[in-house]
Motif scaffolding. Structure first.
Motif, mmCIF file in Angstrom:
data_model
loop_
_atom_site.group_PDB
_atom_site.id
_atom_site.type_symbol
_atom_site.label_atom_id
_atom_site.label_comp_id
_atom_site.label_asym_id
_atom_site.label_seq_id
_atom_site.Cartn_x
_atom_site.Cartn_y
_atom_site.Cartn_z
ATOM 1 N N PRO A 286 0.826 -1.220 0.000
ATOM 2 C CA PRO A 286 0.000 0.000 0.000
ATOM 3 C C PRO A 286 0.857 1.265 0.000
ATOM 4 C CG PRO A 286 -0.730 -1.541 1.702
ATOM 5 C CD PRO A 286 0.546 -2.082 1.128
ATOM 6 N N ARG A 287 0.307 2.317 -0.581
ATOM 7 C CA ARG A 287 1.035 3.591 -0.664
ATOM 8 C C ARG A 287 1.387 4.140 0.702
ATOM 9 N NH1 ARG A 287 -0.880 7.386 -5.584
ATOM 10 N NH2 ARG A 287 -1.165 5.683 -7.025
ATOM 11 N N ARG B 139 4.487 2.540 2.010
ATOM 12 C CA ARG B 139 5.681 3.050 1.320
ATOM 13 C C ARG B 139 6.023 4.459 1.783
ATOM 14 N NH1 ARG B 139 3.359 1.012 -3.936
ATOM 15 N NH2 ARG B 139 2.674 3.166 -4.049
ATOM 16 N N LEU B 140 4.999 5.294 1.957
ATOM 17 C CA LEU B 140 5.224 6.652 2.438
ATOM 18 C C LEU B 140 5.815 6.638 3.848
ATOM 19 C CD1 LEU B 140 4.849 9.729 2.114
ATOM 20 C CD2 LEU B 140 2.594 9.426 3.158
#
Length: 100
Positions: A10-11, A14-15
């Motif tokens: 999921p983004r 990663r963020l």
């Protein structure tokens, strides 16, 4: 046999990993800067930040890098917890050595 999860991450994960990685790198750079300042101060008979402060920065930088390595190699809640450890290490280092 080990199963590999090939689903995209999921983004938000990663963020979060990127933010904690940037903080870990920042702690390493801060520790290196303090080592340089301490060496400069020692060579010029100036007080400098002190060996205890330098050692504290080195210890937190090493701990943050270890936590970040674990976060980079795992998935799921481990990423969140290790990222939180890095954030807490950065915040406590800034608080105790720079602001308090």
């Amino acid at each position: 046999m080990t199963m590999v999860d090939s689903r995209p991450e999921p983004r938000l994960a990663r963020l979060w990993r990127g933010v904690s990685g940037a903080l870990a790198v920042g702690l390493v750079l801060l520790a290196l800067a303090l080592i340089g300042f301490q060496i400069y101060a020692g060579n010029n008979e100036l007080p400098g930040p002190g060996l205890d402060v330098v050692a504290g920065h080195i210890a937190t930088a090493v701990a943050a890098v270890v936590a970040q390595i674990v976060a980079d190699r795992r998935r799921g809640w481990t990423v969140a917890v290790c990222g939180l450890v890095v954030v807490l290490l950065a915040a406590s280092t800034l608080w105790f050595y720079w602001w308090a």
